[in-house]
Design a protein around this motif. Structure first.
Motif, short mmCIF file in Angstrom:
data_model
loop_
_atom_site.label_atom_id
_atom_site.label_comp_id
_atom_site.label_asym_id
_atom_site.label_seq_id
_atom_site.Cartn_x
_atom_site.Cartn_y
_atom_site.Cartn_z
N ILE A 158 28.51 84.66 -7.49
CA ILE A 158 27.25 85.31 -7.11
C ILE A 158 27.48 86.12 -5.85
CG2 ILE A 158 24.85 84.91 -6.50
CD1 ILE A 158 25.05 82.25 -8.05
N ILE B 82 23.36 85.40 -0.94
CA ILE B 82 23.66 84.07 -0.41
C ILE B 82 23.43 83.98 1.10
CG2 ILE B 82 25.46 82.31 -0.19
CD1 ILE B 82 24.48 82.75 -3.05
N VAL C 251 18.79 83.61 -6.99
CA VAL C 251 20.03 82.86 -7.12
C VAL C 251 19.85 81.69 -8.08
CG1 VAL C 251 21.65 81.36 -5.88
CG2 VAL C 251 20.94 83.54 -4.88
N ALA D 215 29.40 80.57 -5.20
CA ALA D 215 28.58 81.30 -4.23
C ALA D 215 29.48 81.82 -3.11
CB ALA D 215 27.50 80.39 -3.67
#
Length: 932
Positions: A866, A871, A884, A900
């Motif tokens: 991601i 994040i 997310v 992440a």
């Protein structure tokens, strides 16, 4: 049993069968004896005929020898050459009458040494003058057969007196004497065949000159002439039957001696009626005696069979009672006579005993059958109830259920299927299933035919379309399977299940549109632009037509975002897109490829038209006043233009030059356009590119690339799962150059492929070191987006991995979402090839595009990373948390592990754990560094 048929006892069947076999064997034996006798007769007759031939030849030779000896008597006269002829003539005149009677001569001729006839005695038989000349020349005797009417043996010999040739003497004798001697010796008839002057009279080219018993034999010879050719008789035996008598006939050359001339044959006839009669009589007696013995044998056999089968007859008369299940009566009738134990047991006793056991078993089975029938009736009722229940399920099931035979003809269909087809059941059942399938579904029909003919054993699962009418079609997910009956004589059927997926298909189509369209402006996105530009560029190259590429960048768009928010910026982008669409031509292709960046493809245009469009765009945008909360923003854009083929041959070069031209337009002020020119001064950009080109090439040549390793934490085990390999350049001066400084330039210069290969090679070398140290550590390696268009990248990857020390499952390749979406087909192919080597794949920077969900389903990656922009603020931003969490749930639902990025503190790490993310990467976990 057929009661209308007549009863034929077993004893008579056995008697007739055995009698028939004996009769057949006796007939075959008699026939073989007959053939053997015939062969003996033929061989005997051949021997006899050979003897007859030898006798005839011997008699002929002896006769010629006698004539020759007589003639040679005159060669011993001791007289002079002049006196000898006179003396010979005088001697013959004196003794001719006496010698003719004693020797049986027909004539004598005397020739002088010149071949002139001096005198003759008896009948005048003159040989051919050429023969006389030959005898006088060769001084050798000559044998002839002369047949002016009757046939005569004639010998012509040279006469010598006192070693001088004085002439030749010829002596003849009737052939009848030789024939009479032959008949006395053999008791068979003999004739002579001589060349016939008139071949049209008979079939044979020969005529009979002499023949014994001529009156009887002429008729037989005439039959032979009608049935056989002359060639068929020469040295062969034939049989002629006349008036109940059989005659054997053969023809062979006379061959009186090597001096004989002329064409004459002996004709031998011998009656063989008695011999044939003796053979036939012998065979007849053998046959009669055999039949008589057979009749006696059958009588004895019949007596034995009748006696032996009496108990079998008793049992056979009782068996109908057994068939009628009258077991008690059967026992009383079948076993009323007890077998004699004194004579021992035989097969019939065993048969009776077996019949008794069978009776007991049948009686028991009858009781069991009655019980089983009752149970079957009860089970049938249960099965009927179950069948009705299953039929109800099929009738109310919301899926299409139909059956078809192996030719594709529909046999049955459930109510849901009738509703789906939107027509009466009578119009569906009996129709061919393939007529409802779209013609473009070639693979569907091909695989279905394999199911029908048994080539494909497994079931077929495929998505397709049914055509209900020209304007209506439904998407169906089909499952076809072949159902075979336990009865091998019954043909299998095809069970077809279908689920309507039209709504899902429509959603996928919309998702695909979302993947190729910019959702904000409704223009084509970067992926759509790349496809369209490559297509138009191919057309321009093929037809040698011009092509223009506009690169547009909104001026001061960042100010709108910063001052009025992203929503205002989005509204401005939509407004700009709408106005740009109103300016460009219908054939032009307008796309949004970035935040505030647009491209315009103008095919088949000239420089004048390009300038007009650029002016219209700027004028149109400058007339716009974008108002937000009492704030008014002026709108404009900077335009860079590159032309094919003047400014580049491919998309990369043209886009790069249009980008340079756009920056040049920005330098001149807002709302300007600039047409790329090779004469313009792009020195600063070129100098920067050349500077980095030298640094990159020098680093490649001298191996100045180095790897740092950033750890990735497994959030479930709290252990380091693997490391991402991050590349750096250590310059000649010792400085560390970051990827952001040289990666983009390397992509522009086409050097990124070499960097990818160098990084992968170093990562594999480190992997091998880990293995030797006993460490089981996975490494992640980045691949650039240009790798998807690099035709040799996979072969090089395979070569580096194809080393005994390397475990491909320990290597993870990372690709960015943007790169994968930009060239989806090539990315999908390369990913599947790499996975085929055993490696894992990770999708980096996931979430930056709305198309993520669509492509994530179709890309066979193992990890989803991601993007860090979602994040780093996740602890504070509610929107980032929602996004997310959605990305995580979708990825994990598709079987992907989530990673992440940009994890900077413990707070972020705690949120990630709550969301169930699998892995974390960032400075809080560990910075990129060397690894021991």
């Amino acid at each position: 049993m057929d009661k209308n048929g007549f009863f034929f006892s077993l004893k008579w069947k056995i008697a007739l069968l055995v009698g028939g076999i004996f009769l057949l064997l006796h007939s075959v034996f008699s026939y073989l004896v007959y053939l053997d006798a015939r062969d003996d007769l033929v061989q005997n007759r051949q021997n006899i005929q050979s003897r007859y031939k030898n006798i005839a030849h011997a008699l002929t030779k002896d006769s010629f020898l006698m004539l020759e000896q007589f003639a040679e008597l005159f060669s011993v006269i001791e007289s002079s050459k002049e006196e000898a002829p006179t003396q010979i003539i005088a001697t013959l005149n004196k003794n001719w009458q006496q010698w003719q009677f004693i020797w049986g001569f027909e004539s004598v001729v005397f020739y002088n040494q010149k071949g002139v006839l001096l005198n003759q005695w008896g009948s005048l038989l003159k040989p051919d003058s050429a023969q006389v000349t030959q005898v006088l020349r060769d001084e050798l005797p000559n044998h002839q057969i002369l047949c002016p009417g009757s046939c005569f043996q004639f010998v012509l010999i040279p006469l010598i007196a006192n070693t001088e040739l004085i002439g030749s003497l010829g002596v003849s004798r009737s052939f009848a004497d030789t024939i009479i001697e032959y008949q006395r010796a053999t008791d068979s008839d003999l004739g002579i065949l001589v060349k016939s002057e008139d071949s049209s009279i008979d079939r044979w080219p020969y005529k009979i000159s002499v023949l014994t018993h001529a009156k009887r034999n002429h008729e037989i010879i005439n039959q032979a002439m009608q049935r056989y050719t002359f060639e068929q008789l020469v040295d062969q035996l034939i049989n002629i039957t006349d008036k109940g008598e059989t005659f054997e006939m053969s023809v062979f050359p006379i061959n009186a001696g090597k001096e004989q001339t002329g064409q004459s044959f002996f004709l031998v006839m011998d009656e063989i009626s008695d011999e044939l009669y003796a053979i036939n009589k012998r065979i007849q007696m053998i046959w009669i005696y055999g039949i008589f013995g057979l009749i006696l044998s059958l009588i004895f056999l019949l007596v034995i069979v009748v006696f032996s089968l009496s108990r079998v007859a008793q049992l056979s008369h009782s068996l109908p009672l057994l068939a009628q299940q009258r077991y008690k009566e059967f026992r009383q009738q079948a076993f009323k006579d007890k077998p004699r134990l004194t004579s021992g047991h035989d097969e019939l006793d065993v048969l009776n005993h077996t019949a008794m056991i069978l009776t007991d078993q049948l009686e028991g089975l009858g009781r069991e059958i009655k019980s089983s029938i009752q149970k079957l009736i009860e089970q049938g009722d249960e099965l009927t109830a179950e069948r009705d229940f299953i039929q109800q399920l099929i009738d109310v099931a919301p899926i299409l259920v139909l059956t078809q035979d192996t030719s594709g003809r529909i046999l049955s269909i459930n109510p849901a299927g009738i509703d789906e087809f939107s027509r009466d059941e009578s119009l569906i059942v009996g129709s061919m299933f393939d007529t409802f399938i779209a013609d473009i579904e070639v693979e569907h029909i091909k695989q279905l035919k394999k199911i029908r003919c048994g080539e494909k054993k497994e079931y077929l699962k495929i998505d397709g379309v049914i055509l209900l009418n020209p304007k209506k079609k439904r998407y169906i997910s089909w499952i076809h399977s072949c159902i075979k009956s336990t009865n091998s004589s019954q043909e299998p059927i095809i069970l077809t299940l279908g689920v309507d997926i039209s709504e899902r298909k429509q959603a996928e189509i919309e998702m695909f549109k979302m993947a190729t369209k910019d959702q904000l402006t409704k223009l084509g996105n970067r992926h759509n632009f790349q496809q369209a530009f490559n297509r138009e560029l191919s057309i321009a190259k093929r037809y040698n037509t011009p092509l223009a590429l506009f690169y547009l960048d909104l001026d001061q768009f960042k100010i709108v975002n910063d001052n009025s928010g992203h929503q205002a910026g989005d509204r401005l982008l939509s407004l700009v897109a709408k106005n740009l669409n109103s300016v460009v031509r219908e054939a032009d292709i307008l796309s949004r490829i970035g935040g505030d960046e647009f491209t315009l493809i103008m095919p088949n245009t000239d420089e004048k038209g390009i300038i007009q469009v650029a002016d219209k765009i700027n004028k149109k945008l400058m007339t716009l006043e974008f108002k937000v909360d009492e704030k008014i923003y002026k709108t404009s854009c900077s335009i860079g233009i590159a032309l094919y083929p003047q400014h580049g041959k491919d998309m990369h070069e043209l886009l790069s030059n249009a980008d340079l031209a756009m920056y040049q337009a920005k330098k001149t002020g807002r709302g300007q356009y600039h047409l790329f020119s090779l004469e313009n001064d792009y020195q600063s950009e070129l100098t920067n590119k050349l500077h980095w080109k030298d640094i990159i090439e020098e680093a490649l040549s001298n191996d100045r690339f180095m790897l740092l390793y950033q750890p990735i934490l497994d959030l479930k085990t709290a252990q380091i799962s693997h490391y991402e390999c991050l590349t750096r350049i250590k310059s000649k001066e010792g400085n560390i150059l970051m990827p952001g400084d040289f990666i983009a330039v390397a992509e522009d210069l086409g050097l990124i492929g070499q960097i990818d290969r160098r990084v992968l090679k170093k990562a594999i070398e480190q992997h091998i070191k880990f293995k030797k140290q006993g460490k089981n550590i996975k490494l992640a390696v980045n691949l650039s987006g240009q790798s998807f268009n690099d035709t040799g990248i996979f072969d090089d990857i395979a070569k580096l991995l194809n080393v005994p020390e390397v475990e491909p499952e320990q290597i993870i390749f990372e690709i960015t979402e943007t790169a994968a979406v930009s060239n989806f087909s090539a990315a999908q192919d390369l990913i599947e090839q790499i996975k085929g080597l055993g490696c894992a794949l990770a999708l980096d920077d996931f979430g930056v595009g709305f198309s993520s969900f669509y492509y994530l389903k179709h890309l066979p990656v193992d990890y989803v990373k991601i993007d860090g922009s979602f994040i780093k603020n996740i602890a504070k931003s509610f929107e980032d948390k929602v996004f997310v969490k959605a990305l995580t749930e979708v990825s994990q639902a598709l079987g992907k592990k989530t990673v992440a990025e940009f994890v900077e503190n413990e707070t972020i790490l705690q949120v990630l754990r709550e969301f169930g993310i699998d892995y974390a990467q960032g400075y809080h976990i560990g910075k990129p560094d060397k690894i021991d």
